[in-house]
Design a protein around this motif. Sequence first.
Motif, PDB file in Angstrom:
ATOM      1  N   GLN B 284       1.480   0.874 -39.701  1.00  0.00           N
ATOM      2  CA  GLN B 284       0.552   0.319 -38.867  1.00  0.00           C
ATOM      3  C   GLN B 284       0.338   1.080 -37.834  1.00  0.00           C
ATOM      4  OE1 GLN B 284      -1.240  -2.434 -39.551  1.00  0.00           O
ATOM      5  NE2 GLN B 284      -0.392  -2.684 -41.753  1.00  0.00           N
ATOM      6  N   ASP B 285       1.333   1.487 -36.999  1.00  0.00           N
ATOM      7  CA  ASP B 285       1.207   2.036 -35.669  1.00  0.00           C
ATOM      8  C   ASP B 285       1.247   3.642 -35.662  1.00  0.00           C
ATOM      9  OD1 ASP B 285       1.724  -0.433 -35.030  1.00  0.00           O
ATOM     10  OD2 ASP B 285       3.916   0.057 -34.301  1.00  0.00           O
ATOM     11  N   VAL B 286       0.860   4.299 -34.803  1.00  0.00           N
ATOM     12  CA  VAL B 286       0.487   5.881 -34.848  1.00  0.00           C
ATOM     13  C   VAL B 286       1.187   6.255 -33.353  1.00  0.00           C
ATOM     14  CG1 VAL B 286      -1.163   7.640 -34.415  1.00  0.00           C
ATOM     15  CG2 VAL B 286      -1.514   5.963 -36.078  1.00  0.00           C
ATOM     16  N   VAL B 287       1.795   7.205 -33.543  1.00  0.00           N
ATOM     17  CA  VAL B 287       2.531   7.929 -32.149  1.00  0.00           C
ATOM     18  C   VAL B 287       1.677   9.368 -32.061  1.00  0.00           C
ATOM     19  CG1 VAL B 287       4.734   8.915 -33.309  1.00  0.00           C
ATOM     20  CG2 VAL B 287       4.643   8.670 -30.986  1.00  0.00           C
ATOM     21  N   ASP B 288       1.536   9.527 -30.871  1.00  0.00           N
ATOM     22  CA  ASP B 288       0.663  10.890 -30.535  1.00  0.00           C
ATOM     23  C   ASP B 288       1.528  11.581 -29.245  1.00  0.00           C
ATOM     24  OD1 ASP B 288      -1.304  12.750 -29.650  1.00  0.00           O
ATOM     25  OD2 ASP B 288      -3.040  11.084 -29.537  1.00  0.00           O
ATOM     26  N   PHE B 310      -0.135   3.986 -30.680  1.00  0.00           N
ATOM     27  CA  PHE B 310      -1.080   3.148 -30.862  1.00  0.00           C
ATOM     28  C   PHE B 310      -0.165   1.895 -31.563  1.00  0.00           C
ATOM     29  CE2 PHE B 310      -3.212   6.872 -30.653  1.00  0.00           C
ATOM     30  CZ  PHE B 310      -4.430   6.639 -30.224  1.00  0.00           C
ATOM     31  N   LEU B 311      -0.149   0.732 -30.995  1.00  0.00           N
ATOM     32  CA  LEU B 311       0.696  -0.539 -31.650  1.00  0.00           C
ATOM     33  C   LEU B 311      -0.514  -1.643 -31.989  1.00  0.00           C
ATOM     34  CD1 LEU B 311       3.410  -1.885 -31.669  1.00  0.00           C
ATOM     35  CD2 LEU B 311       2.995  -2.928 -29.344  1.00  0.00           C
ATOM     36  N   ALA B 312      -0.245  -1.865 -33.259  1.00  0.00           N
ATOM     37  CA  ALA B 312      -1.116  -2.656 -34.020  1.00  0.00           C
ATOM     38  C   ALA B 312      -0.916  -3.984 -33.817  1.00  0.00           C
ATOM     39  CB  ALA B 312      -1.081  -2.564 -35.415  1.00  0.00           C
ATOM     40  N   ALA B 313      -1.686  -4.798 -33.139  1.00  0.00           N
ATOM     41  CA  ALA B 313      -1.596  -6.201 -32.584  1.00  0.00           C
ATOM     42  C   ALA B 313      -2.355  -6.966 -33.461  1.00  0.00           C
ATOM     43  CB  ALA B 313      -1.926  -6.332 -31.058  1.00  0.00           C
ATOM     44  N   PRO B 314      -1.944  -8.458 -33.232  1.00  0.00           N
ATOM     45  CA  PRO B 314      -2.802  -9.539 -33.984  1.00  0.00           C
ATOM     46  C   PRO B 314      -4.141  -9.392 -33.799  1.00  0.00           C
ATOM     47  CG  PRO B 314      -0.912 -10.516 -33.229  1.00  0.00           C
ATOM     48  CD  PRO B 314      -0.967  -9.214 -32.567  1.00  0.00           C
ATOM     49  N   ASN B 315      -5.079  -9.843 -34.770  1.00  0.00           N
ATOM     50  CA  ASN B 315      -6.375 -10.120 -34.765  1.00  0.00           C
ATOM     51  C   ASN B 315      -7.126  -9.078 -34.469  1.00  0.00           C
ATOM     52  OD1 ASN B 315      -6.249 -12.989 -34.916  1.00  0.00           O
ATOM     53  ND2 ASN B 315      -5.512 -13.216 -32.631  1.00  0.00           N
ATOM     54  N   ARG B 316      -6.692  -8.105 -35.196  1.00  0.00           N
ATOM     55  CA  ARG B 316      -7.442  -6.632 -35.178  1.00  0.00           C
ATOM     56  C   ARG B 316      -7.325  -5.892 -33.801  1.00  0.00           C
ATOM     57  NH1 ARG B 316     -13.136  -6.387 -37.906  1.00  0.00           N
ATOM     58  NH2 ARG B 316     -13.291  -8.080 -36.611  1.00  0.00           N
ATOM     59  N   SER B 317      -6.355  -6.225 -33.156  1.00  0.00           N
ATOM     60  CA  SER B 317      -6.277  -5.581 -31.547  1.00  0.00           C
ATOM     61  C   SER B 317      -5.213  -4.420 -31.658  1.00  0.00           C
ATOM     62  CB  SER B 317      -5.759  -6.817 -30.739  1.00  0.00           C
ATOM     63  OG  SER B 317      -6.817  -7.754 -30.638  1.00  0.00           O
TER      64      SER B 317
END
Lengths: 77, 418
Positions: B284-288, B310-317
Motif C-alpha cells: 500500500q505504501d511507497v517510500v521515496d 506515502f502512507l495509505a490511510a482509510p477512505n482513499r486518503s
Amino acid sequence: MKNKTVVLLASFVVLTSFMVTGCSSLGVDPWDRDLLARPAMSLEGNPVESAFSDKMYFSREASSGGQGFAGGGCGCN
Amino acid sequence: MQLSKKSVCSALAIGACALLGTASPSVAGSATWEVDTGVSSYIEADDRIKVVEFSGAAKTSFGDDQTLKLKITVDTITGASPNGATPSSRPQTFTSPSGNTKYDINPGDTPLDPTFRDSRLAASAGWEQGITSMLKGNMGLFASTETDHLSAGLNGGLSLDLNNRNTTLFAGLSYEYGKVSPVGGTPRAMMTTGPGVEKTSTGDSESLGIADALAGITQTLSRRLLTQLNYSYSQSGGYLTNPYKVLSAVDATTGETIDYVFERRPDSRTRQSVFWRLKYSFDQDVVDLSYRYMWDDWEINSHTVTLKYFLAAPNRSVLEPYLRFYTQTAAYFHRSSVILADDMPQYASADTRLGKFDAYSVGLKYSTKGWRSSTMGARLEFYAQKGEDHPQDAIGVQKNMDLYPEASALVAQLFFSF
C-alpha cells in the motif's frame, strides 16, 4: 575541481552503461506493473507542489535543479 | 457570453500549439484535461519575507503520443530581507534601493531592508510528441516577469525506452535569457558608498543567460523498485550579482562599520550536479528517497537528502511525512565584511545564501479523493537554516555579534486536482 568532475562524469557513464547493458535482464513484464503504475510511484509528482518547493529552496539556497533543469526563472536569488 | 471549460481548454490548447510551433491537434474530440491547482503561503520568522503564491497546471493527451502541458504561477513577496551589512555596535541608517526611503537599524540588530516587495507572473507551455513507439521528443517555452526581472527561455529533449520499457534514457537542453532592471539602477560595485549607502547608478538594466544540459536514466529494478540517475551541467553568464546586497566596510582592528560597498559576483558560473532517486512500493505504501550532490566553480558544494513516505490511510486518503536535509559550503568570495584599509577584492558578497550553512525541513501532507476523480490536499512544512554565527573572518566587535542569525519559515499549502 577538473579531476573531481572527470571522476564523477566517468562514474555516471559507467553506472549508466551498467544499467543499460548489465541490467537488461532487470525489470518486469508488462503484466507485473500493477504497483509501479500507481500515482505514488510516478517520478513526476504533482507539478504545482514541485514548483512551490523548487522555488522556495532556490530562493534560499545556492543549489537548484538535479531532477530537472537548474535554470533560474526569477530574480529571487 | 459564457465559455465552457471545454471551449476554454480548446482555445488554450490551440494557442499553446501555435506558440510552440506544433500542429494544432483536433481538440473538438474527447481530449480530457488533468488540472492541478494550488496556493502556498510562505512566512519567515521575525517579520521577514512573506510569499503568497498561486499556481495552476493543466495537461491533456491527444491519442497515445501527443501531450500538452501548461502552467501559470502568480506570486507576491513582501517583508524584510537582510541587506548584507553586519550588525554594528552603533545605530545604522540605510537608503532603500529606490533612494526614496531611509530605514534605521538598532545597535546589535541584523540590518534588514523593510522595503522589499515584488510580484511575479510566470507561464510555461510544453509539448511531448511520440516519434517512434520507443522514442519521444519534447519541447517547451517559459517566461517570467516581475518588477525588476524578466526572463524567457526554451527547452527540448528526447527520451528513449529500452528493455521492454524497463529502462528509459533521456537528455535535454534548456536556455534562459534574463534581464535585470534593479530598482534605482545598477549600483556601482565594490566602491565605498558613504554612510547611509547612497547608490551611484551605472545603468538601468543588465542581462544574463543560463544554458543547461541534463541527461539521465530511469530503471525499473523489480515489481516494487525503480531508480533514477541524472547528471546536469549548467553554465550561467552575465550579471549574476544581487544589486540590492551590500557589505560593511569595517575598521581592520576594531571591526566597527565605517562605510559600505555594493557586492559583486563573478560574471560566470558553472554548476554540475548528480541526482539519484529510489522509489520502493510496499503493498500500500511507497517510500521515496533522493540524493543530490552539486558542485560549482564558485567552490560551493552541496548535499541534499530528501525522504518522503506515502502512507495509505482509510477512505482513499494518503499521509505524506517529509524530511529534507541540505548542507552547502561557502562561495570562495563570500565574506562577512570587507576591511576599509585594504584594496577592495574583485568579488565579494555577504549574501547568506552563498555562505556555509545547513538547512532542515520537516513536512506533512494529507490528501484525499473527492467528488468524481478530484483530489484535495493540505501540506505544512517547517524550514530552518543555520549558518556560522561567529565565522573565522569576524574582526573586533564583530566577534560579539551574531553574524548568521538562524532563519526559519513556515509553509502552508492547499491543493486541488481534477
